[in-house]
Design an enzyme around this catalytic site. Structure first.
Site, PDB file in Angstrom:
ATOM      1  CG  ASP A 180      -2.031   0.989   1.150  1.00 42.03           C
ATOM      2  OD1 ASP A 180      -1.956   1.900   0.305  1.00 42.03           O
ATOM      3  OD2 ASP A 180      -2.995   0.869   1.933  1.00 42.03           O
ATOM      4  CG  HIS A 182      -0.740   4.475   2.756  1.00 40.91           C
ATOM      5  ND1 HIS A 182      -1.868   3.941   3.343  1.00 40.91           N
ATOM      6  CD2 HIS A 182       0.300   3.721   3.170  1.00 40.91           C
ATOM      7  CE1 HIS A 182      -1.519   2.903   4.086  1.00 40.91           C
ATOM      8  NE2 HIS A 182      -0.216   2.739   3.993  1.00 40.91           N
ATOM      9  CD  GLU A 206      -4.794  -0.646  -0.898  1.00 40.02           C
ATOM     10  OE1 GLU A 206      -5.522   0.025  -0.146  1.00 40.02           O
ATOM     11  OE2 GLU A 206      -4.516  -1.846  -0.681  1.00 40.02           O
ATOM     12  CD  GLU A 232      -8.043   2.924   0.994  1.00 41.35           C
ATOM     13  OE1 GLU A 232      -8.033   3.424   2.131  1.00 41.35           O
ATOM     14  OE2 GLU A 232      -7.247   2.032   0.633  1.00 41.35           O
ATOM     15  CG  ASP A 255     -14.921   0.281   2.775  1.00 44.32           C
ATOM     16  OD1 ASP A 255     -16.015  -0.111   3.229  1.00 44.32           O
ATOM     17  OD2 ASP A 255     -13.891   0.353   3.467  1.00 44.32           O
ATOM     18  CG  HIS A 282     -10.672  -0.523   1.768  1.00 45.27           C
ATOM     19  ND1 HIS A 282     -11.375   0.267   2.653  1.00 45.27           N
ATOM     20  CD2 HIS A 282      -9.368  -0.396   2.114  1.00 45.27           C
ATOM     21  CE1 HIS A 282     -10.531   0.853   3.488  1.00 45.27           C
ATOM     22  NE2 HIS A 282      -9.304   0.460   3.194  1.00 45.27           N
TER      23      HIS A 282
END
Length: 380
Positions: A180, A182, A206, A232, A255, A282
Protein backbone atom coordinates in the site's frame (compact mmCIF):
# COMPACT_ATOMS: atom_id res chain seq x y z
CA UNK A 1 -43.82 -5.27 6.67
CA UNK A 2 -42.62 -1.73 7.34
CA UNK A 3 -39.45 -0.18 8.70
CA UNK A 4 -40.24 0.81 12.29
CA UNK A 5 -36.88 1.95 13.66
CA UNK A 6 -33.43 2.92 12.43
CA UNK A 7 -30.64 3.21 15.01
CA UNK A 8 -26.92 3.92 14.74
CA UNK A 9 -24.20 3.01 17.22
CA UNK A 10 -20.66 4.34 17.43
CA UNK A 11 -18.64 1.42 18.75
CA UNK A 12 -14.90 0.96 19.27
CA UNK A 13 -12.48 0.98 17.72
CA UNK A 14 -13.89 3.41 15.09
CA UNK A 15 -17.00 1.85 13.62
CA UNK A 16 -20.63 2.84 13.12
CA UNK A 17 -23.18 0.04 13.20
CA UNK A 18 -26.69 0.44 11.79
CA UNK A 19 -29.69 -1.43 13.21
CA UNK A 20 -32.96 -1.49 11.27
CA UNK A 21 -36.05 -3.05 12.83
CA UNK A 22 -39.35 -3.82 11.14
CA UNK A 23 -42.81 -3.50 12.66
CA UNK A 24 -42.94 -7.27 13.17
CA UNK A 25 -39.65 -7.31 15.08
CA UNK A 26 -37.25 -8.49 12.37
CA UNK A 27 -33.80 -6.89 12.74
CA UNK A 28 -31.13 -6.25 10.12
CA UNK A 29 -27.63 -4.94 10.69
CA UNK A 30 -25.41 -2.78 8.49
CA UNK A 31 -22.14 -0.94 8.86
CA UNK A 32 -21.72 2.68 7.78
CA UNK A 33 -18.27 3.15 9.27
CA UNK A 34 -16.35 6.14 7.91
CA UNK A 35 -13.15 6.22 9.91
CA UNK A 36 -12.68 9.55 11.68
CA UNK A 37 -16.08 10.93 10.63
CA UNK A 38 -18.63 8.85 12.53
CA UNK A 39 -20.49 11.92 13.76
CA UNK A 40 -21.04 13.16 10.23
CA UNK A 41 -22.46 9.82 9.09
CA UNK A 42 -24.69 9.66 12.16
CA UNK A 43 -26.01 13.10 11.26
CA UNK A 44 -26.75 11.94 7.72
CA UNK A 45 -29.04 9.27 9.16
CA UNK A 46 -31.47 11.90 10.42
CA UNK A 47 -32.76 12.51 6.91
CA UNK A 48 -32.76 8.77 6.14
CA UNK A 49 -34.92 8.12 9.20
CA UNK A 50 -37.38 10.82 8.17
CA UNK A 51 -37.65 9.40 4.68
CA UNK A 52 -37.69 5.64 5.25
CA UNK A 53 -39.35 4.84 8.58
CA UNK A 54 -42.73 3.46 7.58
CA UNK A 55 -41.59 2.20 4.17
CA UNK A 56 -41.24 -1.33 2.79
CA UNK A 57 -37.80 -2.79 3.63
CA UNK A 58 -38.05 -5.25 0.72
CA UNK A 59 -37.87 -2.41 -1.83
CA UNK A 60 -34.09 -2.22 -1.50
CA UNK A 61 -33.40 -0.76 -4.94
CA UNK A 62 -36.14 1.84 -4.58
CA UNK A 63 -34.74 2.85 -1.16
CA UNK A 64 -31.27 3.10 -2.68
CA UNK A 65 -32.39 5.25 -5.60
CA UNK A 66 -34.51 7.46 -3.36
CA UNK A 67 -31.73 8.00 -0.84
CA UNK A 68 -29.18 8.71 -3.55
CA UNK A 69 -31.20 10.87 -5.91
CA UNK A 70 -33.70 12.75 -3.76
CA UNK A 71 -31.08 14.17 -1.43
CA UNK A 72 -30.12 16.42 -4.38
CA UNK A 73 -26.48 16.58 -3.18
CA UNK A 74 -25.26 13.20 -4.35
CA UNK A 75 -22.29 11.04 -3.52
CA UNK A 76 -19.30 11.72 -1.34
CA UNK A 77 -17.97 9.72 1.61
CA UNK A 78 -20.49 10.82 4.25
CA UNK A 79 -23.77 10.38 2.37
CA UNK A 80 -22.61 7.20 0.65
CA UNK A 81 -21.40 5.65 3.92
CA UNK A 82 -24.79 6.29 5.50
CA UNK A 83 -26.53 4.79 2.47
CA UNK A 84 -24.13 1.84 2.60
CA UNK A 85 -25.05 1.00 6.18
CA UNK A 86 -28.76 1.22 5.43
CA UNK A 87 -28.43 -0.87 2.28
CA UNK A 88 -26.56 -3.67 4.08
CA UNK A 89 -29.19 -3.76 6.83
CA UNK A 90 -32.04 -4.05 4.32
CA UNK A 91 -30.34 -6.96 2.54
CA UNK A 92 -29.87 -8.60 5.94
CA UNK A 93 -33.58 -8.16 6.73
CA UNK A 94 -34.71 -9.54 3.39
CA UNK A 95 -32.49 -12.59 3.66
CA UNK A 96 -33.72 -13.30 7.18
CA UNK A 97 -37.34 -12.87 6.13
CA UNK A 98 -36.90 -15.28 3.22
CA UNK A 99 -34.63 -17.66 5.13
CA UNK A 100 -31.73 -17.45 2.65
CA UNK A 101 -28.20 -15.97 2.66
CA UNK A 102 -27.75 -12.63 0.93
CA UNK A 103 -25.46 -14.23 -1.65
CA UNK A 104 -28.36 -16.45 -2.71
CA UNK A 105 -30.41 -13.36 -3.56
CA UNK A 106 -27.47 -11.93 -5.51
CA UNK A 107 -27.52 -14.82 -7.96
CA UNK A 108 -26.09 -17.64 -5.90
CA UNK A 109 -22.59 -18.98 -5.50
CA UNK A 110 -19.86 -18.78 -8.06
CA UNK A 111 -17.39 -20.00 -5.39
CA UNK A 112 -17.65 -21.91 -2.11
CA UNK A 113 -15.03 -19.99 -0.16
CA UNK A 114 -13.29 -16.64 -0.21
CA UNK A 115 -9.53 -16.05 -0.10
CA UNK A 116 -8.55 -13.34 2.38
CA UNK A 117 -5.48 -11.34 3.29
CA UNK A 118 -4.59 -9.47 6.49
CA UNK A 119 -2.49 -6.44 7.32
CA UNK A 120 1.00 -6.62 8.80
CA UNK A 121 3.17 -3.88 10.28
CA UNK A 122 6.83 -3.43 11.10
CA UNK A 123 9.55 -0.89 10.39
CA UNK A 124 12.46 -3.31 10.00
CA UNK A 125 12.72 -6.49 7.91
CA UNK A 126 12.94 -8.66 11.02
CA UNK A 127 9.76 -7.09 12.46
CA UNK A 128 7.97 -7.59 9.16
CA UNK A 129 9.13 -11.20 8.96
CA UNK A 130 7.82 -11.85 12.48
CA UNK A 131 4.45 -10.30 11.62
CA UNK A 132 4.27 -12.37 8.43
CA UNK A 133 4.98 -15.57 10.36
CA UNK A 134 2.16 -14.70 12.77
CA UNK A 135 -0.27 -14.28 9.88
CA UNK A 136 0.94 -17.53 8.34
CA UNK A 137 0.22 -19.24 11.66
CA UNK A 138 -3.33 -17.85 11.40
CA UNK A 139 -3.56 -19.70 8.06
CA UNK A 140 -3.28 -16.68 5.76
CA UNK A 141 -1.51 -17.14 2.44
CA UNK A 142 -1.31 -13.42 1.62
CA UNK A 143 -0.79 -10.16 3.50
CA UNK A 144 -0.72 -6.44 2.83
CA UNK A 145 1.87 -4.03 4.21
CA UNK A 146 2.84 -0.39 4.17
CA UNK A 147 5.19 0.37 1.30
CA UNK A 148 5.88 4.00 2.12
CA UNK A 149 6.22 4.36 5.89
CA UNK A 150 9.38 6.47 5.76
CA UNK A 151 8.86 8.00 2.31
CA UNK A 152 7.78 11.53 1.57
CA UNK A 153 6.49 13.24 -1.55
CA UNK A 154 10.06 13.15 -2.86
CA UNK A 155 12.58 11.14 -0.82
CA UNK A 156 16.11 9.94 -1.37
CA UNK A 157 16.25 6.97 -3.74
CA UNK A 158 18.23 5.20 -1.00
CA UNK A 159 15.04 5.08 1.09
CA UNK A 160 13.46 2.80 -1.49
CA UNK A 161 15.87 0.00 -0.62
CA UNK A 162 14.22 -0.46 2.78
CA UNK A 163 10.83 -0.98 1.15
CA UNK A 164 12.22 -3.75 -1.04
CA UNK A 165 13.93 -5.40 1.95
CA UNK A 166 10.70 -5.47 3.93
CA UNK A 167 8.74 -6.88 1.01
CA UNK A 168 11.41 -9.55 0.52
CA UNK A 169 11.12 -10.46 4.20
CA UNK A 170 7.46 -11.34 3.58
CA UNK A 171 8.17 -13.30 0.42
CA UNK A 172 10.84 -15.25 2.31
CA UNK A 173 8.06 -16.55 4.59
CA UNK A 174 6.28 -18.02 1.57
CA UNK A 175 3.47 -15.47 1.53
CA UNK A 176 2.14 -13.29 -1.25
CA UNK A 177 2.20 -9.57 -0.50
CA UNK A 178 0.35 -6.47 -1.59
CA UNK A 179 1.98 -3.10 -0.94
CA UNK A 180 0.00 0.00 0.00
CA UNK A 181 1.54 3.29 -1.17
CA UNK A 182 -1.31 5.35 0.44
CA UNK A 183 -0.94 7.87 -2.40
CA UNK A 184 1.94 9.25 -0.35
CA UNK A 185 4.77 9.73 -2.85
CA UNK A 186 5.51 11.88 -5.87
CA UNK A 187 4.97 10.26 -9.27
CA UNK A 188 8.68 9.78 -10.10
CA UNK A 189 9.16 8.16 -6.69
CA UNK A 190 6.22 5.81 -7.24
CA UNK A 191 7.61 4.90 -10.66
CA UNK A 192 11.04 4.06 -9.24
CA UNK A 193 9.58 2.03 -6.39
CA UNK A 194 7.32 0.06 -8.72
CA UNK A 195 10.33 -0.79 -10.90
CA UNK A 196 12.31 -2.01 -7.90
CA UNK A 197 9.41 -4.16 -6.69
CA UNK A 198 8.70 -5.81 -10.04
CA UNK A 199 11.18 -8.69 -9.55
CA UNK A 200 9.34 -9.62 -6.32
CA UNK A 201 6.06 -9.98 -8.22
CA UNK A 202 3.75 -8.55 -5.56
CA UNK A 203 0.01 -9.18 -5.70
CA UNK A 204 -0.58 -5.48 -6.32
CA UNK A 205 0.52 -1.96 -5.48
CA UNK A 206 -2.32 -0.04 -3.84
CA UNK A 207 -2.94 3.66 -4.39
CA UNK A 208 0.51 4.29 -5.89
CA UNK A 209 -0.79 7.81 -6.44
CA UNK A 210 -3.87 9.53 -5.08
CA UNK A 211 -7.03 8.79 -7.04
CA UNK A 212 -7.50 12.42 -8.00
CA UNK A 213 -4.25 12.21 -9.99
CA UNK A 214 -5.87 10.30 -12.84
CA UNK A 215 -3.36 11.42 -15.45
CA UNK A 216 -0.41 10.38 -13.30
CA UNK A 217 -1.99 6.99 -12.64
CA UNK A 218 -2.57 6.52 -16.36
CA UNK A 219 1.11 7.16 -17.03
CA UNK A 220 2.22 4.84 -14.23
CA UNK A 221 -0.10 2.07 -15.45
CA UNK A 222 1.76 2.09 -18.74
CA UNK A 223 5.14 1.78 -17.05
CA UNK A 224 4.73 -1.19 -14.69
CA UNK A 225 3.62 -4.78 -14.99
CA UNK A 226 2.51 -4.90 -11.34
CA UNK A 227 -1.28 -4.85 -10.97
CA UNK A 228 -2.50 -1.44 -9.77
CA UNK A 229 -5.21 -1.48 -7.12
CA UNK A 230 -7.28 1.46 -5.91
CA UNK A 231 -10.79 2.50 -5.00
CA UNK A 232 -11.23 2.80 -1.24
CA UNK A 233 -11.73 6.56 -1.72
CA UNK A 234 -14.20 6.20 -4.59
CA UNK A 235 -17.87 6.06 -3.71
CA UNK A 236 -19.99 5.13 -6.71
CA UNK A 237 -19.93 3.55 -10.18
CA UNK A 238 -19.58 7.07 -11.59
CA UNK A 239 -16.39 7.58 -9.55
CA UNK A 240 -14.95 4.32 -10.88
CA UNK A 241 -15.99 4.91 -14.49
CA UNK A 242 -13.00 7.04 -15.68
CA UNK A 243 -10.49 4.60 -14.15
CA UNK A 244 -12.06 1.69 -15.99
CA UNK A 245 -12.46 3.55 -19.27
CA UNK A 246 -8.86 4.78 -19.09
CA UNK A 247 -7.33 1.35 -18.45
CA UNK A 248 -5.79 2.75 -15.26
CA UNK A 249 -6.69 0.08 -12.72
CA UNK A 250 -6.33 -3.71 -12.59
CA UNK A 251 -7.97 -4.41 -9.22
CA UNK A 252 -10.76 -2.24 -7.85
CA UNK A 253 -11.16 -1.91 -4.08
CA UNK A 254 -14.54 -0.37 -3.31
CA UNK A 255 -15.44 -0.36 0.37
CA UNK A 256 -18.91 -1.76 1.02
CA UNK A 257 -19.32 0.67 3.92
CA UNK A 258 -18.42 3.70 1.76
CA UNK A 259 -19.41 2.87 -1.83
CA UNK A 260 -23.17 2.45 -1.59
CA UNK A 261 -23.30 -0.92 0.14
CA UNK A 262 -24.03 -4.28 -1.41
CA UNK A 263 -26.28 -2.88 -4.13
CA UNK A 264 -23.78 -0.42 -5.58
CA UNK A 265 -20.67 -2.57 -5.21
CA UNK A 266 -22.38 -5.35 -7.18
CA UNK A 267 -22.97 -2.82 -9.96
CA UNK A 268 -19.40 -1.55 -9.76
CA UNK A 269 -18.08 -5.12 -9.94
CA UNK A 270 -20.22 -5.93 -12.97
CA UNK A 271 -19.01 -2.80 -14.73
CA UNK A 272 -15.41 -3.71 -13.91
CA UNK A 273 -15.86 -7.21 -15.29
CA UNK A 274 -16.57 -5.73 -18.71
CA UNK A 275 -13.08 -4.15 -18.60
CA UNK A 276 -11.34 -7.35 -17.38
CA UNK A 277 -10.74 -5.72 -13.99
CA UNK A 278 -10.86 -7.72 -10.75
CA UNK A 279 -12.64 -6.98 -7.47
CA UNK A 280 -10.91 -6.99 -4.07
CA UNK A 281 -13.12 -5.08 -1.61
CA UNK A 282 -11.49 -2.79 0.94
CA UNK A 283 -12.50 -3.78 4.49
CA UNK A 284 -10.37 -2.85 7.51
CA UNK A 285 -13.69 -2.80 9.40
CA UNK A 286 -16.06 -4.86 11.51
CA UNK A 287 -18.11 -8.05 11.23
CA UNK A 288 -21.10 -6.64 9.38
CA UNK A 289 -19.01 -4.99 6.68
CA UNK A 290 -16.93 -8.15 6.32
CA UNK A 291 -20.05 -10.33 6.06
CA UNK A 292 -21.38 -8.01 3.35
CA UNK A 293 -18.06 -8.37 1.51
CA UNK A 294 -18.33 -12.15 1.71
CA UNK A 295 -21.84 -12.06 0.24
CA UNK A 296 -20.57 -10.05 -2.72
CA UNK A 297 -17.40 -12.12 -3.08
CA UNK A 298 -19.26 -15.43 -3.12
CA UNK A 299 -21.59 -14.25 -5.89
CA UNK A 300 -19.23 -12.17 -8.09
CA UNK A 301 -17.25 -13.81 -10.92
CA UNK A 302 -14.40 -11.29 -11.09
CA UNK A 303 -13.68 -11.27 -7.35
CA UNK A 304 -10.07 -12.20 -6.46
CA UNK A 305 -9.27 -11.60 -2.76
CA UNK A 306 -10.79 -10.00 0.35
CA UNK A 307 -9.26 -7.80 3.04
CA UNK A 308 -9.88 -9.07 6.58
CA UNK A 309 -9.16 -7.13 9.77
CA UNK A 310 -8.53 -10.14 11.97
CA UNK A 311 -6.44 -9.05 14.94
CA UNK A 312 -5.13 -5.58 15.64
CA UNK A 313 -5.28 -3.33 12.58
CA UNK A 314 -4.35 0.35 12.47
CA UNK A 315 -4.27 0.90 16.24
CA UNK A 316 -7.69 -0.59 16.97
CA UNK A 317 -7.09 -1.04 20.70
CA UNK A 318 -7.57 -4.80 20.60
CA UNK A 319 -11.01 -4.73 18.93
CA UNK A 320 -11.51 -6.59 15.68
CA UNK A 321 -14.30 -8.05 13.59
CA UNK A 322 -14.76 -10.96 16.04
CA UNK A 323 -15.44 -8.71 19.06
CA UNK A 324 -19.16 -8.20 18.42
CA UNK A 325 -20.01 -11.69 17.15
CA UNK A 326 -21.74 -14.36 19.21
CA UNK A 327 -20.24 -17.07 17.01
CA UNK A 328 -16.81 -16.04 15.67
CA UNK A 329 -16.27 -19.48 14.15
CA UNK A 330 -18.11 -18.55 10.95
CA UNK A 331 -15.13 -16.36 10.01
CA UNK A 332 -12.54 -19.08 10.62
CA UNK A 333 -9.60 -18.93 8.21
CA UNK A 334 -8.50 -22.25 6.76
CA UNK A 335 -5.67 -22.46 4.25
CA UNK A 336 -6.17 -18.77 3.51
CA UNK A 337 -9.93 -19.03 2.87
CA UNK A 338 -13.14 -18.20 4.74
CA UNK A 339 -16.14 -20.37 3.90
CA UNK A 340 -19.27 -18.74 2.56
CA UNK A 341 -21.67 -17.93 5.43
CA UNK A 342 -24.71 -20.19 5.35
CA UNK A 343 -27.02 -18.40 7.78
CA UNK A 344 -29.94 -16.26 6.58
CA UNK A 345 -29.25 -12.67 5.67
CA UNK A 346 -25.64 -11.68 6.20
CA UNK A 347 -25.22 -14.73 8.40
CA UNK A 348 -23.77 -12.98 11.46
CA UNK A 349 -25.32 -12.95 14.93
CA UNK A 350 -24.39 -9.59 16.45
CA UNK A 351 -24.09 -9.27 20.22
CA UNK A 352 -26.58 -6.43 20.55
CA UNK A 353 -26.11 -6.09 24.31
CA UNK A 354 -22.39 -5.48 23.85
CA UNK A 355 -23.02 -3.02 21.02
CA UNK A 356 -25.44 -0.99 23.15
CA UNK A 357 -23.14 -1.10 26.14
CA UNK A 358 -20.02 0.08 24.30
CA UNK A 359 -21.95 2.68 22.28
CA UNK A 360 -22.85 4.54 25.50
CA UNK A 361 -19.46 6.22 25.14
CA UNK A 362 -18.97 7.24 21.49
CA UNK A 363 -15.46 6.46 20.34
CA UNK A 364 -14.52 9.85 18.78
CA UNK A 365 -11.77 8.14 16.79
CA UNK A 366 -9.62 10.38 14.61
CA UNK A 367 -7.06 9.53 11.94
CA UNK A 368 -3.56 9.73 13.38
CA UNK A 369 -1.28 12.40 11.94
CA UNK A 370 1.60 10.74 10.10
CA UNK A 371 4.60 13.03 9.86
CA UNK A 372 7.94 12.62 8.14
CA UNK A 373 11.27 13.26 9.90
CA UNK A 374 11.19 16.90 8.82
CA UNK A 375 7.69 17.37 10.24
CA UNK A 376 5.85 17.30 6.91
CA UNK A 377 2.35 15.84 7.05
CA UNK A 378 2.05 12.59 5.10
CA UNK A 379 -0.96 10.84 3.59
CA UNK A 380 -2.46 8.22 5.91
Amino acid sequence: MKIARIEVFQVPPRWLFVRVETDDGLVGWGEGSLEGHAEAVEGAFESLKDRFIGTDPFRIEDVWQTAYRLGFYRGGPVLMSALSGLDQALWDIKGKALGVPVWQMLGGMVRDKVECYAWIGGDRPDEVAEAARARKAQSFRAVKMNATAELGWLSSPRDLDGVVERAMAVKDQGLDVGLDFHGRVHKPMARQLAALLEPLRPLFIEEPLLSENIEGLRQLAGQTSIPIALGERLYSRWDFKPFLEGGIVDIIQPDLSHAGGISEVKRIAAMAEAYDVALAPHCPLGPIAFAACLAVAVSTPNFVIEEMSLGIHYNTGGYDLLTYMRDPSIFAVKDGFVAAPTGPGLGVDINEELVRDLARTPHRWRNPAWRLPDGTLAEW
